[in-house]
Write an enzyme that holds these catalytic residues in place. Structure first.
Site, PDB file in Angstrom:
ATOM      1  N   TRP A 133      36.078   1.015 -11.490  1.00  0.00           N
ATOM      2  CA  TRP A 133      37.222   0.158 -11.142  1.00  0.00           C
ATOM      3  C   TRP A 133      36.749  -1.227 -10.734  1.00  0.00           C
ATOM      4  CZ3 TRP A 133      41.152   1.811 -13.446  1.00  0.00           C
ATOM      5  CH2 TRP A 133      41.485   3.164 -13.477  1.00  0.00           C
TER       6      TRP A 133
ATOM      7  N   ASP B  99      40.193  -3.409  -3.096  1.00  0.00           N
ATOM      8  CA  ASP B  99      41.039  -2.424  -3.780  1.00  0.00           C
ATOM      9  C   ASP B  99      40.936  -1.129  -2.969  1.00  0.00           C
ATOM     10  OD1 ASP B  99      42.098  -0.450  -5.413  1.00  0.00           O
ATOM     11  OD2 ASP B  99      40.884  -0.937  -7.182  1.00  0.00           O
TER      12      ASP B  99
ATOM     13  N   LYS C 196      48.055   7.040  -5.644  1.00  0.00           N
ATOM     14  CA  LYS C 196      46.951   7.897  -5.214  1.00  0.00           C
ATOM     15  C   LYS C 196      47.281   8.579  -3.881  1.00  0.00           C
ATOM     16  CE  LYS C 196      44.695   6.566  -8.789  1.00  0.00           C
ATOM     17  NZ  LYS C 196      43.772   5.485  -9.010  1.00  0.00           N
TER      18      LYS C 196
HETATM   19  C1  LIG Z   1      43.547   4.522 -10.043  1.00  0.00           C
HETATM   20  C2  LIG Z   1      42.824   3.319  -9.612  1.00  0.00           C
HETATM   21  C3  LIG Z   1      43.041   2.062 -10.208  1.00  0.00           C
HETATM   22  C4  LIG Z   1      43.976   1.864 -11.385  1.00  0.00           C
HETATM   23  O1  LIG Z   1      45.285   2.016 -11.022  1.00  0.00           O
HETATM   24  P1  LIG Z   1      46.490   1.717 -12.034  1.00  0.00           P
HETATM   25  O2  LIG Z   1      47.655   1.688 -11.120  1.00  0.00           O
HETATM   26  O3  LIG Z   1      46.514   2.839 -13.026  1.00  0.00           O
HETATM   27  O4  LIG Z   1      46.231   0.418 -12.681  1.00  0.00           O
HETATM   28  C5  LIG Z   1      42.356   0.986  -9.706  1.00  0.00           C
HETATM   29  N1  LIG Z   1      41.514   1.104  -8.678  1.00  0.00           N
HETATM   30  C6  LIG Z   1      41.270   2.296  -8.083  1.00  0.00           C
HETATM   31  C7  LIG Z   1      40.311   2.375  -6.949  1.00  0.00           C
HETATM   32  C8  LIG Z   1      41.925   3.430  -8.530  1.00  0.00           C
HETATM   33  O5  LIG Z   1      41.663   4.618  -7.950  1.00  0.00           O
END
Ligand SMILES: *Cc1c(COP(=O)(O)O)cnc(C)c1O
Length: 360
Positions: free
Chosen positions: A101, A171, A195
């Site tokens: 990511w 993030d 998540k």
């Molecule tokens: C799942 C995830 C993403 C991507 O998320 P989307 O909403 O599908 O774009 C980005 N960063 C992390 C840490 C993730 O776990």
């Protein structure tokens, strides 16, 4: 009805209380005569929902008043572009690469400016968090970027990097609301809600006010400017209304269950059950250096691909689902977010122990 223990990395398990409440309000939300899915985002009823959601999130995280909370669309992945478009005044940014990511975010930022890689754990398949106590932060960097919890590899920054005065952008998609945070240490905290918080389709971005300006990269679309959404209270266009409503319920569930301190304690206890088992197992092995372990995503392997597949299949038959590791790394991964009950982790551990006896 047959609810399973769902270890999916995302979209993921939600609190059963929240789902029941939403079901009860489905046809007639509090006397409005309609579902939240059917109502105008400009209505008084919805205005109360979005305001209350933001207020509860502010209480939960202790968000200082000089930070704005934005409910945005496009998933976490759209932030990979929005961050540089809004923050790269000097067209320079520093990234720490701890998994796929962060790598994707850095690649996207490189479309807009110069990206320096300050540190990386790719040398050991992202199984640890590099020492970030004294990094060569670029003098002209607009920000330093991390992925705080690495969903795929199961690592977490337990100490934030020293950014030497540059704004930290994080993030937190897979550790959002899993433990208390000091928001004032960040310039931007953002996470996709699917998540640990709610249904897919939304990102929550918590941004220090001085970073929200008109001074964005040329050509930045109106919808991708933080200022557009900050000025409109996340109602510039139609927001993901139903997702905001469910997130609001999850915030209340967290507040009613002791807030983030209590959540951290529960999460530590749940994770310890699994890690302690892994550390003593003859068959299963955790793949992450102990000091970098995530409380949310726990990858493990048997060392034998066929046995891994057998485990995933038999676990599923026992009502323990979505334990297959990410397609890029294989093995298994148990995501044990806030809403995963302790009983689910206990059942997983006893199933693993049985499996070990039969296959060890
Ligand atoms: C799942 C995830 C993403 C991507 O998320 P989307 O909403 O599908 O774009 C980005 N960063 C992390 C840490 C993730 O776990």
């Amino acid at each position: 009805m047959n609810r399973v223990y769902n270890f999916s990395a995302g979209p993921a398990v939600l609190p059963e209380d929240v789902l029941r409440e939403a079901a009860a309000e489905m046809l007639d939300y509090r006397g409005s005569g309609m579902s939240v899915m059917e109502m105008s985002h400009r209505s008084k009823v919805f205005d109360d929902i979005i305001r209350e959601a933001e207020a509860d999130l502010r209480t939960l995280m202790g968000i200082p008043s000089e930070y704005r909370v934005l409910f945005l669309q496009g998933g976490a992945s759209l932030q990979f572009a929005m961050i540089p478009m809004n923050l790269m005044k000097n067209r320079v940014a520093d990234y720490i690469i701890t998994g796929q990511w962060a790598k994707k975010a850095a690649k996207e930022a490189a479309l807009y400016g110069k990206v320096n890689i300050l540190a990386s754990s790719e040398d050991k398949t992202f199984s640890y968090i590099p020492d970030c106590s004294d990094l060569p932060v670029s003098a002209d960097a607009d920000y330093v970027y991390i992925c705080e919890n690495n969903t795929i590899y199961g690592t977490k920054f337990h100490t934030l990097p020293d950014t030497k005065g540059k704004p930290l952008v994080a993030d937190v998609s897979s550790c959002f609301l899993s433990e208390p945070v000091d928001v004032s240490r960040y310039g931007v905290i953002y996470g996709g809600v699917q998540k640990n918080v709610g249904p897919a389709g939304m990102v929550i971005a918590i941004i220090r006010e001085d970073l929200i300006t008109e001074d964005v990269l040329p050509g930045t679309p109106t919808m991708m400017r933080y200022k557009t959404h900050a000025d409109a209270g996340s109602l510039y266009n139609t927001p993901p209304c139903y997702t905001i409503y469910i997130c609001g319920k999850v915030f209340k569930w967290l507040l009613n269950n002791g807030g983030l301190e209590a959540m951290k304690q529960r999460n530590e206890e749940k994770a310890a059950l699994l890690y302690d088992f892994l550390d003593s197992s003859r068959l299963f092995k955790g793949t992450v250096e102990p000091a970098s372990r995530s409380l949310m995503n726990v990858p493990f392997v048997t060392g034998d691909k066929e046995l891994d597949a057998k485990f995933v299949k038999e676990a599923e038959a026992a009502g323990l689902v979505n334990l297959k590791g990410h397609r890029s790394v294989g093995g298994m991964r148990a995501s044990i977010y806030n809403a995963m009950p302790r009983a689910g982790v206990e059942k997983l551990v006893s199933f693993m122990s049985e499996f070990e006896k039969c296959n060890g």
